[in-house]
Scaffold this motif. Structure first.
Motif, short mmCIF file in Angstrom:
data_model
loop_
_atom_site.label_atom_id
_atom_site.label_comp_id
_atom_site.label_asym_id
_atom_site.label_seq_id
_atom_site.Cartn_x
_atom_site.Cartn_y
_atom_site.Cartn_z
N ARG A 1 -9.83 2.63 -9.70
CA ARG A 1 -10.20 1.57 -10.63
C ARG A 1 -9.43 0.30 -10.25
NH1 ARG A 1 -10.57 3.10 -15.42
NH2 ARG A 1 -9.96 1.25 -16.57
N ARG A 2 -9.88 -0.82 -10.84
CA ARG A 2 -9.24 -2.11 -10.61
C ARG A 2 -8.36 -2.47 -11.79
NH1 ARG A 2 -14.20 -6.05 -9.82
NH2 ARG A 2 -14.78 -4.96 -11.74
N ILE A 3 -7.26 -3.20 -11.50
CA ILE A 3 -6.38 -3.66 -12.56
C ILE A 3 -5.65 -4.90 -12.09
CG2 ILE A 3 -4.40 -2.24 -11.87
CD1 ILE A 3 -3.91 -1.84 -14.96
N LYS B 1 -5.04 -0.99 -2.15
CA LYS B 1 -5.18 -2.29 -1.50
C LYS B 1 -5.53 -3.33 -2.55
CE LYS B 1 -10.11 -2.33 -0.34
NZ LYS B 1 -11.11 -2.60 0.71
N GLN B 2 -5.51 -4.60 -2.13
CA GLN B 2 -5.91 -5.70 -3.01
C GLN B 2 -7.33 -6.12 -2.65
OE1 GLN B 2 -3.72 -9.39 -2.64
NE2 GLN B 2 -4.01 -9.89 -4.79
N VAL C 1 -6.32 0.96 -7.45
CA VAL C 1 -5.37 2.05 -7.64
C VAL C 1 -6.13 3.34 -7.90
CG1 VAL C 1 -3.57 0.52 -8.54
CG2 VAL C 1 -5.17 1.58 -10.13
N THR C 2 -5.43 4.43 -7.73
CA THR C 2 -5.97 5.75 -8.06
C THR C 2 -4.83 6.65 -8.49
OG1 THR C 2 -7.33 7.59 -7.28
CG2 THR C 2 -5.82 6.59 -5.70
N PRO D 1 0.82 -1.22 0.00
CA PRO D 1 0.00 0.00 0.00
C PRO D 1 0.85 1.26 0.00
CG PRO D 1 -0.89 -1.60 1.52
CD PRO D 1 0.40 -2.17 1.05
N GLY D 2 0.60 2.13 -0.98
CA GLY D 2 1.36 3.36 -1.14
C GLY D 2 2.39 3.31 -2.25
#
Length: 253
Positions: free
Chosen positions: A149-151, A128-129, A137-138, A108-109
């Motif tokens: 969004r998710r990736i 986070k996962q 992520v952002t 994280p970060g």
């Protein structure tokens, strides 16, 4: 007399010839000894008793025979006209029970570089996962226009740049269901005319905008606390690109 008393040694029919080869083969000796005529006698084994599906029941009446054989369990009275397809058995583990793994370089970060999707080439911050194994992520959105969004982690490059997000407080509703889009309902012919249907475009909801603002504010606070805040703002806003003779597997990010 002396020659008659000498007993002749009996030579076997099958012996080793010079070169280590037997005189007769195994099948030839099998025929010579007539082993095929000798029958192996096995002790008689009792046949296993199978359960009978019929039961004898006594029946009253003079002309009914006294007893009758009846099935233990009655046959099925109703048979469907069509056979319902049965789901085949499989040993595959469903996706919901897969073990979610995360690369050791992603914490994280950590600042990631996106390699696929609409925002590829941008640098984003890992939050986070999620339960599905995807990364949340952002951008933040105010810096490079990338919202939450998710990736998949195979489409990102992890860098050594990292923010301190120990005080980050994400909303509880941000999960996999949060990012699932609703499919528009198809109109029937009775509800409207054929040529009146218009293509629906996606617009972010009010709660999505509210959550994005709260997350961006916390990330900006973490950037301001760091010593290299000017460098971080420029680093996150810059796009990632490669020139000739630049190979990412030989770089240190």
């Amino acid at each position: 007399m002396a020659s008659d008393e000498v007993k002749k040694t009996r030579k076997p029919r099958n012996y080793v010839l010079p070169g280590g080869v037997m005189r007769f083969s195994q099948s030839r000796m099998y025929a010579k000894r007539a082993i095929y005529k000798r029958k192996k006698q096995h002790p008689p084994q009792p046949k296993p008793q199978t359960e009978t599906h019929m039961v004898t029941k006594k029946i009253g009446g003079d002309k009914n025979g006294g007893e009758r054989k009846v099935r233990k369990t009655r046959m099925q009275r109703y048979y469907p006209t069509e056979d319902n397809p049965k789901k085949p058995k499989t040993r595959k583990v469903p996706f919901s029970k897969h073990v979610r793994k995360l690369r050791s370089s992603i914490t994280p970060g950590t600042v990631l570089i996106l390699l696929a999707g609409r925002h590829k080439g941008k640098r984003v911050v890992f939050l986070k996962q999620l339960g599905s194994g995807l990364l949340l992520v952002t951008g933040p959105h105010k810096i490079n226009g990338c919202p939450m969004r998710r990736i998949n982690q195979i489409y990102v490059i992890a860098t050594r740049t990292k923010l301190d997000l120990s005080a980050l407080n994400l909303p509880e509703r941000v999960n996999d269901e949060y990012f699932r889009r609703l499919k528009p309902k198809k109109l029937r012919h009775t509800e409207g005319e054929i040529f009146e249907t218009t293509k629906q475009t996606y617009t972010a909801s009010a709660e999505r905008k509210e959550d994005q603002a709260t997350v961006d504010k916390q990330i900006f606070d973490a950037i301001r606390k760091s010593e290299d805040k000017k460098m971080l703002l420029g680093y996150l806003s810059a796009m990632f690109s490669l020139n000739n003779h630049q190979f990412p597997h030989k770089m240190i990010f």
